[in-house]
Design an enzyme around this catalytic site. Sequence first.
Site, mmCIF file in Angstrom:
data_model
loop_
_atom_site.group_PDB
_atom_site.id
_atom_site.type_symbol
_atom_site.label_atom_id
_atom_site.label_comp_id
_atom_site.label_asym_id
_atom_site.label_seq_id
_atom_site.Cartn_x
_atom_site.Cartn_y
_atom_site.Cartn_z
ATOM 1 N N ASP A 33 4.102 -0.909 -9.575
ATOM 2 C CA ASP A 33 3.876 0.521 -9.786
ATOM 3 C C ASP A 33 4.970 1.357 -9.132
ATOM 4 O OD1 ASP A 33 2.558 2.761 -10.695
ATOM 5 O OD2 ASP A 33 1.187 2.856 -8.996
ATOM 6 N N HIS A 50 12.288 2.136 -14.892
ATOM 7 C CA HIS A 50 11.793 0.873 -15.450
ATOM 8 C C HIS A 50 12.889 -0.200 -15.423
ATOM 9 C CE1 HIS A 50 7.974 2.524 -16.533
ATOM 10 N NE2 HIS A 50 8.500 3.458 -17.316
ATOM 11 N N SER A 78 -0.212 -2.631 -19.128
ATOM 12 C CA SER A 78 -1.665 -2.668 -19.256
ATOM 13 C C SER A 78 -2.107 -2.235 -20.653
ATOM 14 C CB SER A 78 -2.312 -1.751 -18.209
ATOM 15 O OG SER A 78 -2.161 -0.392 -18.591
ATOM 16 N N GLU A 80 -3.889 0.191 -21.182
ATOM 17 C CA GLU A 80 -3.861 1.654 -21.177
ATOM 18 C C GLU A 80 -2.440 2.216 -21.303
ATOM 19 O OE1 GLU A 80 -7.434 0.142 -20.067
ATOM 20 O OE2 GLU A 80 -5.706 -0.094 -18.739
ATOM 21 N N LEU A 144 7.131 -22.610 -9.264
ATOM 22 C CA LEU A 144 6.354 -21.369 -9.314
ATOM 23 C C LEU A 144 5.959 -21.023 -10.750
ATOM 24 C CD1 LEU A 144 5.515 -18.608 -7.813
ATOM 25 C CD2 LEU A 144 7.669 -17.758 -8.717
#
Length: 257
Positions: A33, A50, A78, A80, A144
Amino acid sequence: MWKFTTSKNSKLNPDEMVLDADNIPCHVAVIMDGNGRWAEQRRLPRSMGHKAGVENINKIVRGASDIGVKYLTLYAFSTENWQRPNDEVSTIMKLLVEYLRKELNNLHKNNVKVKTIGDISKLPKPCIEVLQESKVKTENNTGLVLNLALNYGGRADILYAFKNVFADYKKGKLNAEDVENLTEKDFSDYTYTAGIPDPDIIIRPSGEQRLSNFLLWQCAYSEFWYSNVMWPDFTVEYLYKAIYDYQNRDRRFGKVK
């Protein structure tokens, strides 16, 4: 400078910031975020935020891998986020494609396994293609697991699991008694994160202190760690600080020690 110890009985000295190598979280999840606000603070287009956020991914992947984290889930887009301006959504999708095309060979070389959670069928075709290529190329890697949450929502995940249970019931794979006796572990196997342990710690940079519809089923006993630092400025040092704090917490899972 961070130090490491393999002694399970070692006391962590705050002055030395020692990480206990025997208590590294298996699964670290990050809500990436603050990209837009990072750019706005610098009077730059949100797209530059971004871009800077995507460029930060490799550092965190390397840092997590270096200390033995097994799963790193990054909340990239997401359910949304489709409500954002079209040009911003388009920029995020293009950056995803550029990142994987540029870094896939390097991720593969470093034994990283790429996975996704969420309904990626709704993503633009170039995104779907590069994600599938990344999964196939790295599917046998044993290092990983880089788990990208794309078109993901916690509520959608729970609904997805419910629909999968119902589909198996209709196919006859489950009978009424099976459904009635369904356990939490059984239900987890129907979610997007099937086969992946629940996150030990969820990290959110940017100063916000909410989940934003992220891993709602899986976070029941996750530790939470917040930072005011925006994601593009979130360094490996902050990652290790979060893990250090995690190691100094008392996780009881509802029990009494």
